[in-house]
Write an enzyme that holds these catalytic residues in place. Structure first.
Site, PDB file in Angstrom:
ATOM      1  N   GLY A  55       0.824  -1.217   0.000  1.00 28.63           N
ATOM      2  CA  GLY A  55       0.000   0.000   0.000  1.00 28.63           C
ATOM      3  C   GLY A  55       0.848   1.253   0.000  1.00 28.63           C
ATOM      4  N   ASN A  56       0.245   2.367   0.273  1.00 27.06           N
ATOM      5  CA  ASN A  56       0.977   3.637   0.302  1.00 27.06           C
ATOM      6  C   ASN A  56       0.390   4.548   1.377  1.00 27.06           C
ATOM      7  OD1 ASN A  56      -1.112   5.459  -0.998  1.00 27.06           O
ATOM      8  ND2 ASN A  56      -0.906   3.849  -2.544  1.00 27.06           N
TER       9      ASN A  56
END
Ligand code: C5P
Length: 396
Positions: free
Chosen positions: A201-202
Site C-alpha cells: 500500500g501507500n
C-alpha cells in the site's frame, strides 16, 4: 452576505470582536449569537456595537418570530469562534438547548468551527471523536494554532488568527458554478493483496480527494467518490463507493465514466500488484529468510480514461495528480509538465512529498498546470487547494 457568528464560553471569546470587525468592514451583515457562558467573557453591548445588530442569546424571547428558524434559514454562512470542547460535544450530539444550537440545526448554510482550548482538552479522545463526527458531516473544523495558551503553558489550542478564520469561512460559501455537473473523484490509496492478511500500500490518506469531493458538492456538482481504503467515509450529498484495489477502481471508473463531465484522479493507485496472491496466510516458518514476490503492472487508470475520452469523443475533463519527490519548485514544475504530457490529462495537480508533510496533513502546497501551460501555485488547507482545482476545472 448574512453571517451568523456563534461565540462560545472560552477566554478567546474576546477575539470574536476582531472577527466581527473584519466581517462588517468587508460589507457583511453579522448576527452574533453568544452562548450564556460566552457572555461571562465578553459583554453583549460590545458585540452589539461592533456588529450593528441586537444580541439576544435567549431562545425564549421574541418567540413569535420563531427566531432560531428565521436566523438559521436566512444565514448564508455560520462561523463558531471560539468553539469550546463542550460546544463541540453538544454540536456533535445534535443538542439544541440554546439559541446557537437551535440555529445550527435549523440551517443548511455552510458552517466553520474554530476551536480553542487547552492542548489536553483538544487531544482528549472525546474531543477527537466529536471533531471527527463533525468533519464527517461536512462541517469545516479548523485545527487550533500552536502557541501560548491562557496560563504559563504553550501548545496546540490557540484560536487561529481572525483573518485565517474568515478566509477559511468565506471559502466555504462558493458559487454554485458546478451545478448539475457530474464529477467522478478517486481518493485514497489502493492496497494490493499479498495474502489474506498483508498488502502492498501507500501513505495516501485520501484527504485531498475528499476535500475536492466535498467542495464540488458545495458548488452544486453531482459527485461520485471511488474511495480506496478511507474507512467508513461519508460525504453528505455525494455517492461514495469503495474501490480498494487498482483493479476494482478501474472497473468502477470504466463503468461510470460515460456519464461524467469530469474525472479527478486524486487516488494514489499502486503501480503494481502481486501476480500470485496466496489464498492462505503465508507462514514465515515456511518462507525462509527471503521471499520473492512477482509483481505485475496495474492498469494506468488515468491514462486509460484519457485515451477512452479521445477514442469515444467523450466530453469529460480530466485532472491527474502527481506526488513527486522533487526537492525544488523548479524541479516539481518540470516533473509536473512531463506527467501532464505522459498522462495526456487536461490538468495536473503536483505536490512535493520529499518532506512527507503532505500525507495525512490538513495542508497542502500544490502546483497546478493546465494543458495550455498556465501554472497556479496554491498553499493552504486541502479545502483551499480543492477550491482552486475546481476553479480551474470550472474554467475548462
Ligand atoms: O504515474 P503516477 O503514479 O505518478 O501518476 C499519478 C496520477 O496517475 C494520479 O492522478 C493517479 O490517480 C493516476 N494513476 C492511475 N493509475 C495508476 C497509477 C496512477 O490512474 N496505476
Amino acid at each position: 452576505m448574512r453571517v451568523v457568528l456563534g461565540v462560545t464560553g472560552g477566554i478567546a471569546a474576546y477575539k470574536a470582536t476582531s472577527i466581527i470587525r473584519l466581517l462588517t468592514e468587508a460589507g457583511h451583515e453579522v448576527k452574533v449569537i453568544p452562548t450564556q457562558n460566552a457572555l461571562r467573557f465578553i459583554g453583549a453591548t460590545t458585540l452589539e456595537a461592533l456588529s450593528h445588530n441586537s444580541v439576544d442569546p435567549d431562545l425564549y424571547t421574541d418567540v413569535e418570530s420563531v427566531k432560531h428558524v428565521e436566523l438559521g434559514k436566512s444565514a448564508d454562512l455560520i462561523i463558531v469562534a471560539p468553539a469550546t470542547a463542550s460546544f463541540l460535544a453538544r454540536y456533535a450530539a445534535g443538542i439544541a438547548d440554546d439559541l446557537l444550537g437551535n440555529v445550527l440545526l435549523a440551517s443548511n448554510a455552510p458552517v466553520l468551527v474554530a476551536p480553542a482550548m487547552h492542548t489536553e482538552m483538544w487531544n482528549n479522545a472525546a474531543t477527537v471523536a466529536n471533531v471527527e463526527t463533525l468533519r464527517a458531516r461536512g462541517i469545516e473544523v479548523l485545527t487550533p494554532a500552536a502557541g501560548r495558551l491562557t496560563g504559563e503553558d504553550t501548545g496546540v489550542g490557540r484560536l487561529p488568527e481572525p483573518e485565517e478564520i474568515i478566509e477559511a469561512a468565506l471559502a466555504l460559501v462558493s458559487v454554485r458554478d458546478l451545478a448539475g455537473k457530474r464529477i467522478l473523484v478517486t481518493a485514497g490509496g489502493t492496497r494490493e493483496a499479498i495474502d489474506p492478511v498483508r498488502y502492498i500500500g501507500n501513505h495516501s490518506s485520501g484527504k485531498q480527494g475528499v476535500a475536492i469531493a466535498r467542495e464540488a458538492v458545495r458548488r452544486g456538482a453531482k459527485v461520485t467518490v471511488l474511495a480506496a481504503n478511507i474507512g467508513s467515509l461519508q460525504i453528505s450529498g455525494a455517492t461514495v463507493i469503495a474501490a480498494d484495489t487498482a483493479i476494482e477502481m478501474e472497473h468502477q471508473v470504466n463503468h461510470l465514466l460515460r456519464d461524467q463531465d469530469a474525472f479527478i484522479s486524486a487516488a494514489a493507485v499502486s503501480d503494481f500488484r502481486v501476480a500470485e496472491v496466496s489464498p492462505t496466510k503465508l507462514k514465515r516458518s515456511q518462507l525462509g529468510d527471503q521471499i520473492n514476490l512477482r509483481l505485475i503492472a496495474n492498469p494506468d487508470i488515468l491514462a486509460g480514461v484519457v485515451s477512452r475520452v479521445r477514442e469515444e469523443n467523450l466530453d469529460v475533463r480530466t485532472v491527474g495528480f502527481a506526488a513527486e519527490t522533487a526537492g525544488s519548485h523548479w524541479a516539481l514544475a518540470e516533473l509536473a509538465k512531463a506527467k501532464l504530457g505522459s498522462k495526456g490529462c487536461d490538468v495536473i495537480v503536483a505536490n512535493d512529498v520529499s518532506e512527507s508533510a503532505v500525507f495525512g496533513a490538513e495542508h497542502n502546497d500544490a502546483l497546478i498546470i493546465t494543458r495550455d501551460g498556465k501554472e497556479t501555485r496554491v498553499a493552504g488547507t486541502k479545502t483551499a487547494v480543492a477550491s482552486v482545482v475546481l476553479d480551474i476545472l470550472a474554467g475548462l
